[in-house]
Design a protein around this motif. Structure first.
Motif, PDB file in Angstrom:
ATOM      1  N   GLU A 119       0.711  -0.934   0.347  1.00  0.00           N
ATOM      2  CA  GLU A 119      -0.128  -0.083  -0.281  1.00  0.00           C
ATOM      3  C   GLU A 119       0.628   1.040   0.300  1.00  0.00           C
ATOM      4  O   GLU A 119       0.437   2.378  -0.099  1.00  0.00           O
ATOM      5  N   ARG A 120       1.836   1.029  -0.266  1.00  0.00           N
ATOM      6  CA  ARG A 120       3.131   2.197   0.452  1.00  0.00           C
ATOM      7  C   ARG A 120       4.132   2.299  -1.146  1.00  0.00           C
ATOM      8  O   ARG A 120       4.484   3.200  -1.657  1.00  0.00           O
ATOM      9  N   PHE A 121       3.533   1.129  -2.000  1.00  0.00           N
ATOM     10  CA  PHE A 121       4.081   1.217  -3.328  1.00  0.00           C
ATOM     11  C   PHE A 121       5.622   1.079  -2.812  1.00  0.00           C
ATOM     12  O   PHE A 121       6.365   1.469  -3.708  1.00  0.00           O
ATOM     13  N   ILE A 122       6.357   0.482  -1.909  1.00  0.00           N
ATOM     14  CA  ILE A 122       7.360  -0.604  -1.744  1.00  0.00           C
ATOM     15  C   ILE A 122       7.756  -1.398  -2.205  1.00  0.00           C
ATOM     16  O   ILE A 122       7.197  -2.099  -2.115  1.00  0.00           O
ATOM     17  N   GLN A 123       9.331  -1.321  -3.217  1.00  0.00           N
ATOM     18  CA  GLN A 123       9.525  -2.272  -4.118  1.00  0.00           C
ATOM     19  C   GLN A 123      10.815  -2.636  -3.468  1.00  0.00           C
ATOM     20  O   GLN A 123      12.303  -1.976  -4.467  1.00  0.00           O
ATOM     21  N   GLY A 124      11.374  -2.885  -2.645  1.00  0.00           N
ATOM     22  CA  GLY A 124      12.553  -3.850  -2.705  1.00  0.00           C
ATOM     23  C   GLY A 124      13.292  -2.116  -2.115  1.00  0.00           C
ATOM     24  O   GLY A 124      14.522  -2.696  -0.878  1.00  0.00           O
ATOM     25  N   SER A 125      13.536  -1.134  -2.869  1.00  0.00           N
ATOM     26  CA  SER A 125      14.161  -0.195  -1.711  1.00  0.00           C
ATOM     27  C   SER A 125      12.965   0.464  -0.793  1.00  0.00           C
ATOM     28  O   SER A 125      11.572   1.200  -1.508  1.00  0.00           O
ATOM     29  N   VAL A 126      13.901   0.928   0.117  1.00  0.00           N
ATOM     30  CA  VAL A 126      12.943   2.290   1.209  1.00  0.00           C
ATOM     31  C   VAL A 126      14.216   3.384   1.180  1.00  0.00           C
ATOM     32  O   VAL A 126      14.845   3.050   1.130  1.00  0.00           O
ATOM     33  N   GLU A 127      13.366   4.287   2.071  1.00  0.00           N
ATOM     34  CA  GLU A 127      13.970   5.109   3.008  1.00  0.00           C
ATOM     35  C   GLU A 127      13.360   4.689   4.224  1.00  0.00           C
ATOM     36  O   GLU A 127      12.106   4.848   4.559  1.00  0.00           O
ATOM     37  N   PHE A 128      13.919   5.868   5.342  1.00  0.00           N
ATOM     38  CA  PHE A 128      13.477   5.287   6.786  1.00  0.00           C
ATOM     39  C   PHE A 128      13.891   5.931   7.468  1.00  0.00           C
ATOM     40  O   PHE A 128      14.740   7.017   7.226  1.00  0.00           O
ATOM     41  N   THR A 129      13.121   6.304   8.594  1.00  0.00           N
ATOM     42  CA  THR A 129      13.245   7.365   9.548  1.00  0.00           C
ATOM     43  C   THR A 129      12.893   6.367  11.343  1.00  0.00           C
ATOM     44  O   THR A 129      11.674   5.688  11.044  1.00  0.00           O
ATOM     45  N   GLY A 130      13.456   7.230  12.072  1.00  0.00           N
ATOM     46  CA  GLY A 130      12.741   6.714  13.204  1.00  0.00           C
ATOM     47  C   GLY A 130      13.955   6.233  14.198  1.00  0.00           C
ATOM     48  O   GLY A 130      14.840   7.292  14.527  1.00  0.00           O
ATOM     49  N   HIS A 131      13.738   5.598  15.711  1.00  0.00           N
ATOM     50  CA  HIS A 131      14.860   5.819  16.675  1.00  0.00           C
ATOM     51  C   HIS A 131      16.354   5.154  16.802  1.00  0.00           C
ATOM     52  O   HIS A 131      15.378   3.796  17.047  1.00  0.00           O
TER      53      HIS A 131
END
Length: 787
Positions: A119-131
Motif C-alpha cells: 500500500e506504500r508502493f514499496i518495492q525492495g528499496s526503502v527510505e526510513f526514519t525512526g529512533h
C-alpha cells in the motif's frame, strides 16, 4: 531524524503483547538494520449487507474489532465494510467464524507485512526514519516510518555446501565468500592447501557454522539445492544435538519447514536471504538438459566435478573422509566456488535484486508471477474504489491459446521469420485490456451510441481511460529499452519476464483477476492479428508456410542472397506496421503499439511432416542461417534439442541435416551410422536419460521404460546395501536391451540395436530424406539383411 536508505532482505509480521509487530531487515550503507513497526491493524473486507450479522458474531466472540464503512465496492458494485483487528490471530479467528456462517470475506490472503509494503508502493528499496539503537552487529530502528526508495544494494554473499555420509551424518561444511573462504571439518588437524577449520565432532561443526555467520555476517546465502538438502539436513542434525541454529541476525534462530503435500522445504533466516541456484536460474528462465551442478557448470563455465556417478561419489567421499580429509575439503570447497561462479556468470543476484525492485517480491521468492501482479495492481485498484475478488477455484472457462497455423511441409530455400515484438503486452497496450477497464467498460451498454468502450472478445469491452495495466506495461517497456541501452542484461531480463507474465497471470485460474473475457481478448486478438498479417504478406506475392503465436514464417519462393532477403524483410515490416497503425486508428480510434520485426533469414529451411502423416508438424522445424564462419543450424522441437532422445540420434540429426542443407548426398553416411550402431561401436551414445516425474510407487497402470529401469536399479541398490536412489523422483540413465529397459550402471543383457535403429535413427532420417527423394529403409535394406 535523518532520512536513510536501505534494501529489504526479510519481512515478518507477528503478534507481540496484544498488538502486531512488523520486523523488516534491511541492507544499508551503515550495515544491517532492523526496522520495528508496531500497531498496524490487519484488515479484510465484507459486504455492507452482512454488517449486522458480522457485528453480532464479533460481539458473540468478544473479539476487539472495528467494522468501518469505506467508499469501496466489489467488481459487482456491492458496497463494502473493512474489518480491522488489533492482532493477526484475532483477524484469522474472525475470518474463520464469518466463513463458517457463509459471510463473504475478501482479501483475507494478503499477509500483514506484504499489505503494509504494497500500500506504500514499496518495492525492495526503502527510505526510513525512526529512533535508532546501535548494537555491535546491527542497528535497530524503533517507531520506524518508511516510504518507497531507490536504493540499489551491494550485498555480501556466501556459497554454502556440506558433505555427509549416506545416512546424513555431517563430515564438513564449505563456505566461500569474498570475506572468507574455508571448510569446517571434523577431524584432527593435518596439512592442507585448503583453509580448514578443524573441529572435534558434529556438534562443534554446527557451533562453528553459527560462529562463522556471526563473524562474517552475510546478507545472502547461495547453494545448489541448498534449501531442500543442505539446510534441511543442518536443521535435522541441530535438532538431534538439541541445538538452536542461530544463523539469523539479532541472535535469532533460523526456521525450517516442509510443505504438507509436496514436502518442499522453506527456510527463514531473519535478516538473511537464501537463494537456491536451481530455483533462481529457473525463475530467470534458464533451461538445462540436466540440473545437476556438474551439468550446469559444464554448460555455463566449461568445467565441473570429476565424480559423476552418485555411488562413485558417495564411495569416494567416504574414502576421502576416512583417509584423505584435505582432498575432501578441496572437493567440498570446489562445489561452493562453482555455485559462486555460476551466480556471477549469469548475474543471478543482480537479477533477483532488480526483480524485487520492479515487483516488491521477496528476493528469494521462486516464480511468483501472480504475487508480482497482485503487488503492483492491488494498491492502484483500492485507490480506484474497488476491492479485489477471491480466487475462482471452479466454474472458470479456459481461454484459447496462442495462434498456431497449420504448416506447409517442405524443404525450402530462403525463409524469413517475422516476429511481433512482445505481442501480448503490445495487445494489452493497444486495446487497453485491463481488469478494472473491463469492469468499467461493461458499465457502458453495448449497442448504445454513446458507448465509448473498446470492444474485446467473448462479451468483454474496455474503458478508454479507467485502466492501469496498459500504463504499467508502458513503464516497464520504457525501463527495458533503457536497460538495453545501458547494457544492463539482468535488469532487462527481469523486466521482460515480468512484462510477459502479465498475460499468463490474467489467463490463470490461480489469479484473483482471472476472467475469460480478459485472457480471450488478448489471445483471440492475437489470432486475428496473425491471420491478417498472413493476408498482407501473401498480398505481396510471398507464401506464409507457418505461424506460431507471434512469429510468421515466409517462403520467398527461391534462393535469395542475404542482402536481397534483408531488403524484402525490411519492406514487409514497414508495410505491416503501417497497415496496423492505420487500421487501429480508423476502426477503433486507438494508437497501435503493435510492432513486427524482421528476425531471421534461413538460407535452407525444413518444415517436417507429423510422423507417419502427410500433414505439416507444429513447433518443429530446422534451418540454416549465415554463411562461412558465421553459419549455424537452428533446431526447434526436434530430436537434437529434446532431452529424452539419445546422444546418437542428436549427433546423427545434426550431421544429416548439415549434409542435406549443403546439397551433399547422405546415403553413405546413413549406412555407416547404422553399421557402427549394429557393431557396438556407438554404445556410449545409446543411453536414455529421463526424469521421474512422480514417486516410484505411484506408477501403477502405465509403467514407462524409465520406471522399469529405476525399479531394477533400486532393487540392485538394496541387494548391494546401497541407499535407494529413485524412490522419490530423480533422473535415471538406462538402455534398451533384448530383455527391455535396464539401468546403465547395472545393465546385464545385450543391447537391442534394432530398437535404436527403428526408434532413434529412422524417425530422424524419415523427417528429411523424403524431401530429397530418399528413404531410410531403402538405404539400409541390404545392410540390415546381413545381420
Amino acid at each position: 531524524m535523518t532520512l536513510q536508505s536501505g534494501f529489504l532482505l526479510t519481512r515478518q509480521a507477528r503478534d507481540v503483547r496484544g498488538q502486531t509487530q512488523i520486523d523488516l531487515w534491511l541492507a544499508t550503507e551503515q550495515g544491517p538494520t532492523q526496522l520495528i513497526i508496531r500497531g498496524e491493524k490487519p484488515v479484510f473486507f465484507i459486504l455492507q449487507d452482512d454488517l449486522e450479522q458480522a457485528q453480532g458474531i464479533v460481539n458473540q466472540l468478544n473479539i476487539l474489532a472495528e467494522c468501518r464503512s469505506l467508499p469501496l465496492h466489489t467488481f459487482e458494485n456491492q458496497a463494502l465494510v473493512a474489518v480491522y483487528t488489533s492482532t493477526i490471530q484475532a483477524s484469522f479467528g474472525l475470518q474463520k467464524a464469518f466463513v463458517e456462517r457463509s459471510i463473504l470475506v475478501l482479501e483475507t490472503d494478503i499477509k500483514l507485512a506484504d499489505r503494509f509494503l504494497m500500500e506504500r508502493f514499496i518495492q525492495g528499496s526503502v527510505e526510513f526514519t525512526g529512533h535508532s539503537h546501535v548494537y555491535p552487529d546491527y542497528r535497530k530502528v524503533e517507531q520506524a516510518r518508511i516510504r518507497k526508495g531507490d536504493y540499489v544494494p551491494n550485498l555480501n554473499i556466501v556459497s554454502l555446501d556440506l558433505e555427509c555420509s549416506e545416512k546424513g551424518i555431517l563430515y564438513s561444511i564449505g563456505l566461500d565468500s569474498p570475506m572468507d573462504s574455508r571448510v569446517i571439518m571434523i577431524g584432527t588437524p593435518e596439512p592442507s592447501e585448503t583453509n580448514i577449520e578443524w573441529v572435534n565432532d558434529e556438534r562443534a561443526l554446527l557451533l562453528s557454522l553459527i560462529n562463522w555467520f556471526q563473524a562474517f555476517d552475510p546478507d545472502v546465502v547461495i547453494g545448489w539445492n541448498v534449501i531442500d538438502f543442505d539446510f534441511r539436513l543442518l536443521h535435522k542434525r541441530a535438532q538431534w544435538h538439541n541445538l538452536k541454529l542461530m544463523l539469523g541476525r539479532g541472535g535469532q534462530s533460523s526456521y525450517f519447514r516442509s510443505a504438507n503435500q509436496t514436502q518442499q522445504g522453506f527456510i527463514t533466516i531473519p535478516g538473511r536471504v537464501v537463494l537456491d541456484g536451481i530455483d533462481t536460474l529457473k525463475t530467470a528462465t534458464y533451461h538445462f538438459r540436466s540440473w545437476s551442478l556438474e551439468s550446469v557448470s559444464q554448460e555455463l563455465l566449461g568445467e565441473g566435478k570429476a565424480i559423476h556417478n552418485v555411488h562413485d561419489r558417495m564411495d569416494e567421499i567416504n574414502q576421502m573422509y576416512a583417509h584423505d580429509k584435505p582432498s575432501l575439503a578441496k572437493y567440498n570447497l570446489q562445489d561452493c566456488i562453482l555455485v559462486n561462479r555460476i551466480f556471477k556468470q549469469t548475474h543471478l543476484l543482480e537479477f533477483a535484486i532488480q526483480r524485487s525492485r520492479l515487483t516488491g517480491l521477496e528476493l528469494d521468492r521462486v516464480g511468483g508471477s501472480v504475487a508480482a501482479f497482485t503487488n503492483l495492481y492491488l494498491p492502484q485498484l483500492h485507490r480506484a474504489g474497488y476491492v479485489a475478488p477471491n480466487l475462482h477455484s471452479e466454474n472458470w472457462f479456459a481461454s484459447p491459446g496462442g495462434y498456431v497455423m497449420d504448416s506447409i511441409p517442405g524443404l525450402y530455400n530462403s525463409v524469413l521469420v517475422l516476429d511481433f515484438k512482445s505481442l501480448y503486452p503490445s495487445i494489452i497496450r493497444s486495446f487497453l485490456i485491463d481488469p478494472l477497464g473491463l469492469i468499467e467498460g461493461l458499465k457502458q451498454e453495448i449497442g448504445n451510441e454513446d458507448n465509448q468502450a473498446v470492444p474485446g472478445f467473448r462479451g468483454g469491452q474496455f474503458h478508454r481511460t479507467k485502466h492501469f495495466l496498459p500504463q504499467m506495461i508502458e513503464q516497464l517497456w520504457a525501463a527495458r529499452d533503457q536497460a538495453k541501452r545501458d547494457n544492463e542484461k539482468a535488469f532487462s531480463q527481469a523486466i521482460k519476464i515480468i512484462m510477459n507474465s502479465f498475460y499468463g497471470v490474467l489467463g490463470s485460474s490461480g489469479c484473483r483477476f482471472f476472467d475469460t473475457r480478459l485472457a480471450s481478448s488478448i489471445t483471440m486478438r492475437g489470432h486475428e492479428i496473425m491471420k491478417q498479417t498472413k493476408k498482407l504478406i501473401e498480398g505481396q506475392g510471398y507464401q506464409v508456410i507457418y505461424g506460431d503465436t507471434d512469429s510468421t514464417f515466409v517462403s520467398l519462393g527461391g534462393e535469395y542472397s542475404q542482402q536481397q532477403a534483408d531488403e524484402v524483410g525490411k519492406s514487409l515490416v514497414t508495410l505491416i506496421n503501417d497497415w496496423w497503425k492505420q487500421h487501429l486508428q480508423q476502426a477503433f480510434r486507438l494508437n497501435s503499439m503493435l510492432e513486427i520485426e524482421y528476425e531471421t533469414h534461413y538460407r535452407k529451411f525444413l518444415m517436417p511432416t507429423i510422423r507417419g502423416a502427410e500433414t505439416g508438424s507444429k513447433k518443429r522445424y530446422a534451418g540454416l542461417i549465415g554463411t562461412g564462419e558465421h553459419e549455424s543450424m537452428v533446431f526447434k522441437g526436434l530430436e537434437s534439442v529434446r532431452t529424452d532422445w539419445t546422444a546418437l540420434s542428436q549427433r546423427f540429426q545434426k550431421e544429416l541435416y548439415r549434409m542435406v542443407f549443403h546439397g551433399e548426398r547422405p546415403d553413405e553416411y546413413v549406412r555407416n551410422i547404422v553399421e557402427q550402431t549394429l557393431s557396438g561401436e556407438l554404445d556410449e551414445e545409446l543411453v536414455y536419460q529421463k526424469r521421474l516425474r512422480r514417486k516410484l510407487h505411484e506408477y501403477q497402470k502405465n509403467v514407462p521404460p524409465q520406471v522399469r529401469a529405476a525399479r531394477m536399479a533400486d532393487a540392485m541398490n538394496e541387494k548391494l546395501g546401497r541407499p535407494l536412489q529413485y524412490q522419490n523422483r530423480g533422473v535415471i540413465e538406462y538402455l534398451i536391451t533384448v530383455n527391455g529397459p535396464e539401468p546403465k550402471e547395472y545393465r546385464q543383457s545385450p543391447i537391442d540395436y534394432d530398437h535404436y535403429i527403428d526408434k532413434q535413427l529412422k524417425p530422424v532420417a524419415d523427417a528429411i530424406l523424403p524431401f530429397i527423394g530418399m528413404q531410410f529403409n531403402d538405404l539400409n535394406a541390404p545392410q540390415l539383411g546381413l545381420f
